[in-house]
Design an enzyme around this catalytic site. Sequence first.
Site, short mmCIF file in Angstrom:
data_model
loop_
_atom_site.label_atom_id
_atom_site.label_comp_id
_atom_site.label_asym_id
_atom_site.label_seq_id
_atom_site.Cartn_x
_atom_site.Cartn_y
_atom_site.Cartn_z
N GLY A 149 0.65 -1.18 0.02
CA GLY A 149 -0.10 -0.03 0.04
C GLY A 149 0.89 1.35 0.01
O GLY A 149 1.98 1.32 0.38
N ASN A 152 -1.48 7.25 1.51
CA ASN A 152 -2.55 8.26 1.43
C ASN A 152 -3.97 7.70 1.98
O ASN A 152 -4.86 8.30 2.58
CB ASN A 152 -2.76 8.94 0.20
CG ASN A 152 -2.90 8.06 -1.11
OD1 ASN A 152 -2.71 6.85 -1.05
ND2 ASN A 152 -3.35 8.42 -2.21
N PRO A 230 7.95 4.75 -10.24
CA PRO A 230 9.18 3.98 -10.28
C PRO A 230 9.25 3.04 -9.20
O PRO A 230 10.00 2.06 -9.54
CB PRO A 230 10.21 5.43 -9.28
CG PRO A 230 9.41 6.37 -9.53
CD PRO A 230 8.00 6.21 -9.74
N GLU A 249 -1.62 -0.04 -9.31
CA GLU A 249 -2.25 1.38 -9.08
C GLU A 249 -1.18 2.31 -8.92
O GLU A 249 -0.64 2.60 -7.75
CB GLU A 249 -3.27 1.32 -8.08
CG GLU A 249 -4.21 0.52 -8.42
CD GLU A 249 -5.41 0.86 -9.34
OE1 GLU A 249 -5.20 2.01 -9.67
OE2 GLU A 249 -6.13 0.09 -9.70
N CYS A 283 -3.89 10.10 -6.02
CA CYS A 283 -3.32 9.76 -7.00
C CYS A 283 -3.98 10.09 -8.58
O CYS A 283 -3.45 10.36 -9.32
CB CYS A 283 -3.42 8.27 -7.00
SG CYS A 283 -4.90 7.33 -6.68
N GLU A 458 -8.90 -2.06 -10.26
CA GLU A 458 -9.45 -2.30 -8.82
C GLU A 458 -10.79 -2.17 -9.01
O GLU A 458 -11.51 -1.22 -9.77
CB GLU A 458 -8.87 -1.67 -7.65
CG GLU A 458 -7.30 -1.87 -7.47
CD GLU A 458 -6.79 -1.62 -6.37
OE1 GLU A 458 -6.77 -0.66 -6.04
OE2 GLU A 458 -6.15 -2.35 -5.63
#
Length: 484
Positions: A149, A152, A230, A249, A283, A458
Amino acid sequence: MQTQPKASHFINGKYVEDTNGAKIDVIYPATGKVIAQVHAATPAVLEFALASAKHAQAKWAAMTGTERGRILRRAADIMRERNHDLSVLETYDTGKPYQETSVVDATSGADALEYFGGMAATLTGEHIQLGEDWVYTRREPLGLCVGIGAWNYPTQIACWKGAPALACGNTMIFKPSETTPLCALQVAQILHEAGAPAGVYNVVQGLGDVGASLVTDARVDKVSLTGSVPTGAKVYAAAAAGIKHVTMELGGKSPMIVFEDADIENAVSGAILGNFYSSGQVCSNGTRVFVHKDIKEAFLARLAARLENAVIGDPMDPATSFGPMVSARQLDIVQGYVAKGIAEGARLVTGSGDPMEGDGFYIKPVVFADVTDDMTIAREEIFGPVMAVLDFEDEADVMARANDTEFGLAAGVFTRDLTRAHRVAAGFEAGTCYINTYNDAPVEAPFGGSKRSGVGRENSKAAIAHYSQLKSVYVRMGDVEAPF
Ligand code: NAD
């Protein structure tokens, strides 16, 4: 509230501690103070988690979908009953205002558990008739899934990965971000209380090296990462070496286009939601806001006025609508980008990039106007409350500019022109698009990125394809013909 968890990890239905693991301080972003400590997983802890999750999988998969689903739905109910406490913990973990966490985090986690809990009993293969012969398909779990994970949305991410994985009959080891390690432990405990057998959902703590150890273990069949591009490239490559399934994600630099016929008030609301919710640490944020030249000044004036209403302060105060950055490091990164924006000639409309006085990692919302496509703040993901407003005049031109990015997570359009809205949505190179709204993410809709923003989806029925595989079984009704 007690922020120190009972132990660092949750494995095989129990809290597990190994103080030999490196200490990880949990810092409350609003004060900069350490509120808890956990230990990174040692090789012994990782081995326990992997062995437990591997062992539990066959029995879990052998239960009926109805039985598995009932457990997930019970967990959803418990999450909703404990929404207040879970929201307070989410606020301690991330610094996001309680005003947000009380309506977004445990609640959307519960939505995922309820949705995939309801779907578990419906997962089937199909029957394919071939003359007298036939094929049937079995929808089978992948096996042991690893979830990793970002910081955020620690509760939501733990559930968005866990719920479809478990519904399909997989087991999971979830590694939260080292920045926000507390919430996932609650998700594991709640699933256990709801009846998930030992080993079905486990949480281990640690930094990237712990994540990497999980990804490369031969017992792991799938990796689902929420993180930066990255990191995604590294995790994807490591998973590829073992031919493992992946969901990625990743980050974004999404465009939001406001046409001259847009409802300005709604467009400003969308831009606020898409840039300043969670202090900009989302995101899918629409951080490149292209505003038609004819309405640009009106848009900027209204935006500046609305930003005056942001209540910045103690995240636990229900009146607070804008909290701190998650960490000193993230604050630093954001300040660096604001400095670059100024140096490269963008016009600062509101905010300064200076940290606010007092403890905690606070910075005011920042809006830049007159941003051009080549500026760093228009090209790189900032992951903070920095909005770049760019001008445009022509639809074809703005579409080309909107898509001129390596990312493809989300995109939005504000217009009253129905056909233009759908034409623009069709033209966006992005996984999730919004028409006259921004950043909605209901569990019923697929969520994920195109281009370098990710692989897989997702939420929704689409997630099932990423947590299960089909086996085809060929059945011949007559004799077998062979050439010799
Ligand atoms: P990050 O990439 O630094 O870390 C993400 C996770 O990966 C952490 O748990 C980290 O410990 C782990 N990790 C790091 N290196 C690893 C390795 N080599 N092997 C395995 N695991 C490793 O991201 P972050 O700073 O925590 O989060 C911010 C980023 O996440 C932003 O780019 C943001 O856009 C993205 N994000 C994407 C979504 C989405 O759904 N697309 C949602 C939230 C955040």
